[in-house]
Structures are given as structure tokens and as C-alpha cells.
Motif scaffolding. Structure first.
Motif, short mmCIF file in Angstrom:
data_model
loop_
_atom_site.label_atom_id
_atom_site.label_comp_id
_atom_site.label_asym_id
_atom_site.label_seq_id
_atom_site.Cartn_x
_atom_site.Cartn_y
_atom_site.Cartn_z
N GLU A 290 0.87 -1.18 0.00
CA GLU A 290 0.00 0.00 0.00
C GLU A 290 0.91 1.23 0.00
OE1 GLU A 290 -3.14 -0.31 -0.21
OE2 GLU A 290 -3.57 -2.36 0.44
N PHE A 291 0.33 2.38 0.25
CA PHE A 291 1.16 3.55 0.49
C PHE A 291 2.09 3.22 1.67
CE2 PHE A 291 -2.42 5.74 -1.54
CZ PHE A 291 -1.74 6.59 -2.38
N THR A 292 3.35 3.46 1.49
CA THR A 292 4.28 3.23 2.59
C THR A 292 4.38 4.51 3.40
OG1 THR A 292 5.52 1.66 1.24
CG2 THR A 292 6.61 2.51 3.21
N LEU A 293 3.71 4.55 4.52
CA LEU A 293 3.68 5.75 5.35
C LEU A 293 4.99 5.87 6.14
CD1 LEU A 293 0.04 5.52 6.71
CD2 LEU A 293 0.88 6.90 4.80
N ALA A 294 5.41 7.08 6.32
CA ALA A 294 6.64 7.33 7.08
C ALA A 294 6.48 6.88 8.52
CB ALA A 294 7.00 8.82 7.02
N THR A 295 7.55 6.39 9.09
CA THR A 295 7.54 5.96 10.49
C THR A 295 7.52 7.18 11.41
OG1 THR A 295 8.82 4.01 9.89
CG2 THR A 295 8.74 4.59 12.23
N PRO A 296 6.57 7.26 12.33
CA PRO A 296 6.52 8.43 13.22
C PRO A 296 7.70 8.44 14.18
CG PRO A 296 4.93 6.78 13.90
CD PRO A 296 5.48 6.30 12.59
N PRO A 297 8.08 9.60 14.67
CA PRO A 297 9.19 9.67 15.65
C PRO A 297 8.83 8.87 16.90
CG PRO A 297 8.60 11.86 14.84
CD PRO A 297 7.53 10.93 14.37
N SER A 298 9.83 8.29 17.52
CA SER A 298 9.59 7.54 18.76
C SER A 298 9.29 8.52 19.90
CB SER A 298 10.80 6.68 19.11
OG SER A 298 11.92 7.50 19.40
N SER A 299 8.69 8.01 20.95
CA SER A 299 8.34 8.86 22.11
C SER A 299 9.58 9.45 22.77
CB SER A 299 7.54 8.04 23.12
OG SER A 299 8.29 6.90 23.52
N SER A 300 10.73 8.81 22.54
CA SER A 300 11.97 9.30 23.16
C SER A 300 12.74 10.27 22.25
CB SER A 300 12.88 8.11 23.51
OG SER A 300 13.20 7.37 22.34
N ASP A 301 12.22 10.46 21.04
CA ASP A 301 12.92 11.34 20.08
C ASP A 301 12.65 12.80 20.45
OD1 ASP A 301 14.11 12.60 17.94
OD2 ASP A 301 13.19 11.32 16.43
N THR A 302 13.71 13.53 20.73
CA THR A 302 13.57 14.96 21.09
C THR A 302 14.19 15.87 20.04
OG1 THR A 302 15.63 14.85 22.37
CG2 THR A 302 13.55 14.43 23.55
N ASP A 303 14.62 15.29 18.92
CA ASP A 303 15.26 16.09 17.87
C ASP A 303 14.21 16.99 17.22
OD1 ASP A 303 16.06 16.56 14.92
OD2 ASP A 303 17.93 15.90 15.85
N ARG A 304 14.41 18.31 17.30
CA ARG A 304 13.44 19.26 16.76
C ARG A 304 13.20 19.06 15.28
NH1 ARG A 304 14.92 25.31 18.16
NH2 ARG A 304 13.46 25.49 16.42
N ASP A 305 14.27 18.81 14.53
CA ASP A 305 14.13 18.66 13.08
C ASP A 305 13.28 17.44 12.73
OD1 ASP A 305 15.67 20.89 12.66
OD2 ASP A 305 17.54 19.77 12.40
N HIS A 306 13.53 16.33 13.42
CA HIS A 306 12.74 15.11 13.17
C HIS A 306 11.27 15.34 13.49
CE1 HIS A 306 16.42 12.21 13.63
NE2 HIS A 306 16.44 12.92 12.52
N LEU A 307 11.02 15.96 14.63
CA LEU A 307 9.65 16.17 15.04
C LEU A 307 8.91 17.13 14.11
CD1 LEU A 307 10.25 16.48 18.90
CD2 LEU A 307 9.26 14.53 17.67
N PHE A 308 9.60 18.19 13.69
CA PHE A 308 8.96 19.15 12.79
C PHE A 308 8.77 18.53 11.40
CE2 PHE A 308 9.07 22.80 9.82
CZ PHE A 308 7.87 23.39 10.23
N ALA A 309 9.72 17.74 10.94
CA ALA A 309 9.61 17.10 9.63
C ALA A 309 8.36 16.22 9.56
CB ALA A 309 10.86 16.27 9.33
N TYR A 310 8.12 15.47 10.64
CA TYR A 310 6.95 14.59 10.63
C TYR A 310 5.66 15.41 10.69
CZ TYR A 310 4.13 10.46 11.48
OH TYR A 310 3.21 9.45 11.36
N SER A 311 5.70 16.54 11.37
CA SER A 311 4.53 17.42 11.42
C SER A 311 4.22 17.97 10.03
CB SER A 311 4.78 18.56 12.40
OG SER A 311 3.73 19.50 12.36
#
Length: 486
Positions: free
Chosen positions: A24-45
Motif C-alpha cells: 500500500e502507500f508506505t507511510l513514514a515511520t513516526p518519531p519515537s516517544s523518546s525522540d527529542t530532535d526538533r528537526d525530526h519532530l517538525f519534519a513529521y509534522s
């Protein structure tokens, strides 16, 4: 001529391969609950915002937030509808429902910018659209017009995690997801093409089997010529019995314009081109010449077409078609042919019989001594049957799987460990029961149980019979179908 029994087998084979490997559509993996990297979190948003934006710009309803005026150009792009139908994506959006209206303030400006873009005008002029066209349109639009839009950037900047790196990374996550849709549809297109190819190859096998008597007669003719030229030929070598070589049925095959034209256009149908065909033909010829049928035939008087054709029908039935040598030749030539051989062999025997015997009930009489090839399909409904069946399974597989799961005894069966072939068989049977009202339920049931017995596990036939009976009863009770169960 390619009957529905063979079409069902072909459809199941192609579906099995396609459903086993499709994505199917391969959805991106969401950041883990322990991920605090601003860039990762904003990218997923950003990634989630872009998915919602594509749905809204495509005119797909999300239950809340601003909507845009209907736009025929954007709505003819099927990517939005496909995203909306993806259950995993919609579950993801429901889990982040707070984002649905997040970018609504930028929608009017985005829509105006899209309508003024070059790619929008190019897309508007296109008539025949592929999955790649749809993906490329949105990928380019988001990479340029939308990603660079100032109104949208102002919305993103309200997020304290905003960064250029995260912004670019979110775009990449988004375009990567769209690319998986293109891959899925390419796989689907290939599977449909494979189904058509496998059916065409079955028809080629029919022609190739009809040419086997010619090949065997040619091999014998060469043997007789070689015998004349040996060092000490016998009188029988110099004056051989040509009854087998001059067979009137073989001569009719040689003169059959339709057969010759087909083989000219489809070289795979010429048995002389099959790997090890000479070795197989010599072995088969030796076996034929050792039979009582051959000895008796060689003593008959020439000039009777029915005798000649009946001889070849018996030779094909008893020696050629069941031979290991033929199976070995077919296996090296096409992955489809050994499964096709029993059914195509039956039609070859029918073609031979029609050339010399009175027509059976329901048949159009054939001209005595003339080879009349059977059509590829008996009617237009049969021609469309495989493709329609395939499409119905693909489009409704989740719904049909839910029907199956309703009636599986989870104490006895683990639904996740069922034989995958059994699942494909039941999905296909349900698609036939639901979408082909003229086919009686017992016909469908018997066909798929027989296929299960031949292609799946020892217990599959009984298991599939029980599930399909329950599903059919439920479909009748809910008014989805109106069919007798027996």
C-alpha cells in the motif's frame, strides 16, 4: 475456447503473486516517544500537514475544516481518492485530528497559485493519465508551488520547532510516500498484463499442440530419407510405407491458413522451436511406432480422411499429451504451459474430432476434412471474465476478507496463519459470487473447491467449502446477493 475453468486458475495464480508482493502507500515511520530532535519532530509534522493538504486540494472530505470549490482538473487526478481510501492513512489522520484544519488559512492562496502554475495547465490538457502522471503532478506541485508558498510558511512558523532542515525533510517524507503509490500501481498494471499474457500463451499452446503431428511426420520423413541414403539400404528402405508421412489429417494441418498465420505471428506456438523438441519428437515417434494402433494404421488403405484424423486423435490422446517428453519441452518454454496442458489438450482433441466426426449437440457442424480452429474465447463475456474478476478482488479484498474472518473459528484457526493460497481462493470465489449474478453458486463453489484440492493443502477444499457456504448465506440474508445456494 479458453474456458472459465482455466481463466479462474490463471486469475488465482496472478492474484496470488500480486497480493503476496504488493504494497500500500508506505507511510513514514513516526518519531519515537523518546525522540527529542526538533528537526525530526517538525519534519513529521510537515509530512502530516502535506498529506492533509493533498486530500483537501483534491476535494476529498475529511469531516471538518475548510473546503475548496470543486475543481475538475484537480479532481480528475485520482491520487487524492486513493489516499482517502487508504485505511492506514485515514487512521493516522484521525489519530492527529487536530491538524485537519491547521493549514486552512493558506488554502485560498495555495489554490490560486496552483491554478496559475505551468504544471496545472499542462495537466489540464492531458487526456490519458497514468498513475505516474498523477504522482508526478502532485510531487512537482508540492516541491515548488506549495512548499515555497509564503502563506503556508507563516502557518508552519507558528510551530516552535520550525526549521529549514525539518521543512525540507518533511517534503522528502511526503514525496517518498507518493512514490510508493506509483510503485504499487506499476505492480498492479504488470499483474493485469501478466494475466492477459498467460491467457494468450494458453492459446499459443493450443496451436503448438495442433502442430505436433506435423513435427512428428516431418521427423519420420527425414528418417525415411536417411534410410534411403545409408550404405546398404534394404528394399523396404528404398520403397518405404508412406502411410504415416502422407497422412491426410497432417496435410490438412499444413494447409490450414489460420494455423499457419497464427504461428507466423507467434513463434512460441511452433513446437519445432521448443527446446529439445528434436529429442522429444524422436522419443515420441519411437513410442508411437511401437504401438498396435500404429501397426494397424499402417495396414489401412489411404484416401480416408476420417481414418487418418481418428488415428492422430488417438495418438495425441494416449501418447503425446500425457508424455513426460512433452511436459519437459513445455516447462522450458513457458512457466504457464504445464498447468494449461490438460485443458488445452482437451480442446486439441475436440478440434481433431470436429474435422471428421458429426457435430455434437450444440455445436456448429464443421466441414469434413477441414481444420477449423476454436476461437480464443467462446464469447465476449468469457473474454472479459478474467480481468473483471481480478479487478473485483483487488478493489474489494479488504471487504471480502472481513466476510471470511467473520466465519473462521479462531479457537481452531489462527486467521493470520491461514494458507495464503486459501485466502486468495476464497477472495476470488466471493468476488465471483457477488459480481457475476448469472453464475450459480454451486458452479462457483465446485470450481474453487476443485482448484483448492489441486493447488493448496489437503484440508483446503473442505475448509473453503465451509467458509464459502457461510459467507454466501450471509450475503443472501443481508441482500447483497440474491442467489440460490443449491
Amino acid at each position: 475456447m479458453i474456458n472459465r475453468s482455466l481463466i479462474r486458475i490463471k486469475t488465482i495464480q496472478i492474484l496470488y503473486s500480486y497480493l503476496l508482493t504488493r504494497s500500500e502507500f508506505t507511510l513514514a515511520t513516526p518519531p519515537s516517544s523518546s525522540d527529542t530532535d526538533r528537526d525530526h519532530l517538525f519534519a513529521y509534522s510537515v509530512y502530516l500537514d502535506y498529506l492533509v493538504l493533498l486530500l483537501k486540494l483534491s476535494g476529498q472530505p475529511l469531516g471538518s475544516g475548510k473546503t475548496l470549490p470543486s475543481d475538475q482538473v484537480l479532481e480528475k487526478n485520482t491520487l487524492g481518492r486513493s489516499l482517502r481510501a487508504d485505511s492506514a492513512l485515514m487512521t493516522l489522520i484521525r489519530q492527529h485530528s487536530d491538524i485537519i484544519g491547521k493549514c486552512d488559512s493558506a488554502l485560498p492562496e495555495l489554490y490560486q497559485a496552483i491554478c496559475q502554475s505551468a504544471i496545472y495547465n499542462d495537466f489540464k490538457r492531458k487526456r490519458k493519465l497514468t498513475a505516474k502522471d498523477n504522482v508526478d503532478f502532485w510531487s512537482v506541485l508540492f516541491s515548488t508551488t506549495i512548499h515555497r508558498n509564503k502563506a503556508l510558511e507563516r502557518v508552519f512558523r507558528r510551530d516552535e520547532r520550525f526549521s529549514r532542515v525539518g521543512h525540507e525533510a518533511g517534503l522528502k517524507l511526503f514525496t517518498d510516500t507518493l512514490a510508493t503509490f506509483d510503485d504499487t500501481h506499476s505492480t498492479l498494471a504488470k499483474a493485469r498484463k501478466d494475466l492477459d499474457t498467460s491467457l494468450s500463451m494458453a492459446y499459443s499452446l493450443y496451436h503448438g499442440l495442433l502442430r505436433m503431428p506435423i513435427l512428428l511426420a516431418d521427423v519420420q520423413k527425414q528418417r525415411l530419407e536417411d534410410a534411403k541414403n545409408k550404405y546398404l539400404p534394404t528394399p523396404d528402405d528404398l520403397n518405404p510405407n508412406l502411410r504415416f508421412v502422407d497422412n491426410m489429417f497432417v496435410e490438412a494441418l499444413r494447409k490450414c491458413d489460420a494455423l499457419n498465420e497464427y504461428v507466423d505471428q507467434n513463434p512460441e506456438a511452433d513446437p519445432a522451436q521448443w527446446r529439445d523438441s528434436d529429442l522429444a519428437a524422436n522419443t515420441l515417434l519411437d513410442r508411437i511406432m511401437a504401438t498396435d494402433a500404429y501397426a494397424e494404421y499402417m495396414q489401412t488403405q489411404p484416401g480416408d480422411f476420417a481414418t487418418d484424423a481418428a488415428f492422430w486423435r488417438e495418438i495425441m490422446r494416449s501418447i503425446v499429451l500425457p508424455s513426460d517428453e512433452l511436459s519437459d519441452c513445455l516447462e522450458t518454454r513457458s512457466v504457464y504451459w504445464n498447468d494449461d496442458l490438460p485443458i488445452m489438450g482437451t480442446f486439441v482433441l475436440k478440434t481433431i474430432r470436429r474435422s471428421y466426426a458429426p457435430a455434437e449437440a450444440g455445436e456448429t457442424p464443421a466441414e469434413l476434412g477441414k481444420i477449423e480452429l476454436l476461437p480464443k474465447f467462446m464469447n465476449s463475456d468469457d473474454e472479459k471474465f478474467g480481468g473483471k474478476l481480478f479487478d473485483n478482488v483487488v478493489q474489494n479484498r479488504i471487504l471480502y476478507r472481513s466476510y471470511i474472518d467473520r466465519f473462521i473459528d479462531t479457537k481452531q484457526w489462527d486467521t493470520e496463519r491461514l494458507a495464503f493460497m486459501d485466502i486468495v481462493l476464497m477472495l476470488t470465489a466471493i468476488a465471483e459470487i457477488v459480481n457475476f449474478p448469472s453464475i450459480p453458486v454451486p458452479v462457483t463453489m465446485n470450481e474453487y473447491i476443485e482448484i483448492a484440492n489441486n493447488y493448496s493443502t489437503l484440508r483446503s477444499g473442505q475448509f473453503i467449502n465451509g467458509i464459502l457456504c457461510s459467507v454466501t448465506k450471509m450475503l443472501n440474508e443481508e441482500g447483497i446477493i440474491n442467489k440460490k445456494l443449491d
